[in-house]
Structures are given as structure tokens and as C-alpha cells.
Design an enzyme around this catalytic site. Structure first.
Site, PDB file in Angstrom:
ATOM      1  N   HIS A  79     -27.323   5.581 -33.330  1.00 46.72           N
ATOM      2  CA  HIS A  79     -26.981   4.850 -32.114  1.00 46.72           C
ATOM      3  C   HIS A  79     -27.815   5.337 -30.927  1.00 46.72           C
ATOM      4  CE1 HIS A  79     -22.780   3.425 -33.641  1.00 46.72           C
ATOM      5  NE2 HIS A  79     -23.789   2.956 -34.355  1.00 46.72           N
ATOM      6  N   GLU A  81     -26.920   6.324 -28.015  1.00 50.58           N
ATOM      7  CA  GLU A  81     -26.377   7.531 -27.384  1.00 50.58           C
ATOM      8  C   GLU A  81     -26.848   8.782 -28.124  1.00 50.58           C
ATOM      9  OE1 GLU A  81     -23.126   4.286 -27.090  1.00 50.58           O
ATOM     10  OE2 GLU A  81     -24.673   4.885 -28.519  1.00 50.58           O
ATOM     11  N   CYS A 106     -19.074   4.000 -29.430  1.00 53.14           N
ATOM     12  CA  CYS A 106     -18.110   4.091 -30.535  1.00 53.14           C
ATOM     13  C   CYS A 106     -17.500   5.492 -30.556  1.00 53.14           C
ATOM     14  CB  CYS A 106     -18.808   3.801 -31.863  1.00 53.14           C
ATOM     15  SG  CYS A 106     -19.931   5.124 -32.403  1.00 53.14           S
ATOM     16  N   CYS A 109     -20.096   8.398 -31.231  1.00 51.33           N
ATOM     17  CA  CYS A 109     -20.893   8.714 -30.043  1.00 51.33           C
ATOM     18  C   CYS A 109     -20.028   9.364 -28.970  1.00 51.33           C
ATOM     19  CB  CYS A 109     -21.582   7.463 -29.521  1.00 51.33           C
ATOM     20  SG  CYS A 109     -22.885   6.884 -30.634  1.00 51.33           S
TER      21      CYS A 109
END
Length: 166
Positions: A79, A81, A106, A109
Site C-alpha cells: 500500500h 502508506e 486499512c 497500514c
């Protein structure tokens, strides 16, 4: 005497625009997410976008969202992040930093964001807010004292001129 411009973008719009520009690097055909980490002095210390791990072919791994788990992108994608955190130029400055993201983080993260000591999440979209991983992320942020705020922008579009005729 000339006066300064008044149509410049504010800090939030600037950092979110950097996150959105980073998202343009994602090769994901369905969801492009970008992230920009900013320290307390308003300096960018990390950027990232969603994609596969370094050394893993974008052509050999699946981009599907549905099907058998191992035949989807989900077990493989990093992801935005995560990439912004691992790309950070100064890990010690992550403590107390803010992260600007295209899409609300999410739960996975959220755990990373809390573990490195960030204190604020600024996001544009929260389109999956009713799903379990995003409900869990909110719970993690609330318990850890991480501020969450959805950015509403006055500037909807920023145009870049990439020519050298400035």
C-alpha cells in the site's frame, strides 16, 4: 509596486496534491493511491504509491480484485502508506508526523502508522468506511490517539506544466 499572488494553494492542498501525483505512478488498473508524509516543520519526509514489492514483476503478478486469494492483487500489493514509510528519508522524523493519503488507510497500514509514531491522518476518500478493515483502522487510530480528518478542498484540480517555457 507588485503584490504577492493570492491564488496559491494552502499546505493541505499542496501535500494532498503530492500524494495524488504519487498515485499516478501506480500501475494498478482499478485503484491508484498515493501517500505523502510531512513532519512538524511542513517538510516532506516520505512519499509512496500502491504497487508490487521491488523486484516483483508488474506483468507476472495478478491485478485482479476478485477470485481465489492467491490469484488477486491483495496478497502481493504494498500500500501507498507502507511505501511512504519505508521510503522515508528520516525515520526518526516519523514521530509526530502527518500522512496525507488519497484513500483512508486499512487496518494493516493503520498499525504501521501508529507503530512509527505518526499523529495525524489526512485523507480524501473514505469509500470503504463500512468494511471491517476500515472500521478496525478507525478503532486503532482512536485508541492510539491519532487524529483523522477528511480533507475538503477548494482547489479541485491542479494543472502542471511540464515544459521548460516558464
Amino acid at each position: 509596486m507588485k503584490t504577492k499572488r493570492t491564488d496559491y494553494i494552502n499546505w493541505d492542498e499542496y501535500f494532498m496534491a503530492i500524494a495524488q501525483l504519487s498515485a499516478k505512478r501506480s500501475k494498478d488498473p482499478s485503484t491508484q493511491v498515493g501517500a505523502c508524509i510531512v513532519n512538524s516543520k511542513k517538510r516532506i519526509i516520505g512519499i509512496g504509491y500502491n504497487g508490487f514489492p521491488i523486484g516483483c514483476s508488474d506483468d507476472l503478478l495478478p491485478w485482479d480484485r476478485e477470485g481465489d486469494f492467491l490469484d488477486t492483487k491483495y496478497p502481493y500489493v504494498c500500500h501507498a502508506e507502507m511505501n511512504a514509510i519505508t521510503n522515508s528519508s528520516n525515520k526518526t522524523q516519523l514521530e509526530g508526523a502527518s500522512i496525507y493519503v488519497s484513500l483512508f488507510p486499512c487496518n494493516e497500514c493503520a498499525k504501521l502508522i501508529v507503530q512509527v509514531g505518526m499523529k495525524e491522518v489526512v485523507y480524501l476518500s473514505d469509500k470503504y468506511s463500512e468494511t471491517d478493515v476500515f472500521i478496525a483502522a478507525r478503532k486503532i487510530f482512536e485508541m492510539a490517539g491519532v487524529r483523522m480528518r477528511q480533507l475538503t478542498v477548494d482547489t479541485k484540480e491542479i494543472q502542471l506544466n511540464l515544459s521548460n517555457d516558464l
